[in-house]
Design a protein around this motif. Structure first.
Motif: not given
Length: 189
Positions: A101-103, A124-125, A150-152, A179-183
């Motif tokens: 996610v950070n990258a 757009n997720i 891209k894939h996360v 939830a984890l991605m949004l966090q």
């Protein structure tokens, strides 16, 4: 058919005895995001499926698309194009080429600075919702219809607490993944 069986058209639980829609608190976001839940056709009418909860909690920010339903691939493709195209979209799925996610957000920020990504458009997720085996096939299908989105992947050691638990570390349900991605994106609630 589902209405005839007394099912709620949003959560698919029995409307009079088990509907959970009123129990789901509305979600508000600090970040400018839109969710596209790409659900396998075998999961869509399953009341235990979790990703539909996102559409109930954030109806103005989440849309459902059913894999294998006529017209839904085209609707998803048009929604992504209208939202800024592939450079403004991400698929939440841990494929071999997925970025953490950070990258991804560093990459997105660089693209915004270079003008190749629309700063004003929401991110757009795309959330793939199915069993792991089906989800892998669905992400390949999405690559064919959406191009180079891209894939996360999430860097987590969590084991799912959802009712249909996973025994393998990192395999979590769709709502947990969102939830984890949004966090990681800066959401606090």
């Amino acid at each position: 058919e589902m209405v005839a069986k007394g099912r709620c058209l949003k959560c698919w639980h029995h409307e009079k005895t088990h509907c959970i829609c009123s129990l789901i608190a509305p979600l508000e976001f600090k970040q400018n995001v839109v969710f596209h839940v790409y659900i396998h056709s075998s999961e869509f009418f399953n009341a235990g499926d979790d990703a539909k909860l996102l559409a109930i909690a954030a109806p103005s920010r989440a849309s459902l698309y059913v894999h294998e339903k006529a017209g839904d691939d085209e609707r998803l493709k048009l929604a992504i194009e209208a939202g800024g195209g592939a450079s403004n979209a991400v698929i939440l799925f841990p494929s071999e080429k997925a970025m953490d996610v950070n990258a991804y957000f560093d990459y997105r920020k660089m693209n915004q600075q270079q003008g190749t990504c629309n700063r004003e458009a929401p991110l757009n997720i795309i959330v793939i919702d199915s069993t792991w085996r089906r989800a892998r096939k669905m992400q390949h299908h999405l690559r064919r219809i959406l191009g180079d989105v891209k894939h996360v992947k999430l860097e987590t050691e969590l084991v799912s607490i959802y009712a249909r638990t996973q025994s393998q570390t990192g395999r979590i349900c769709s709502v947990e993944a969102v939830a984890l991605m949004l966090q990681e994106y800066g959401e606090t609630k």
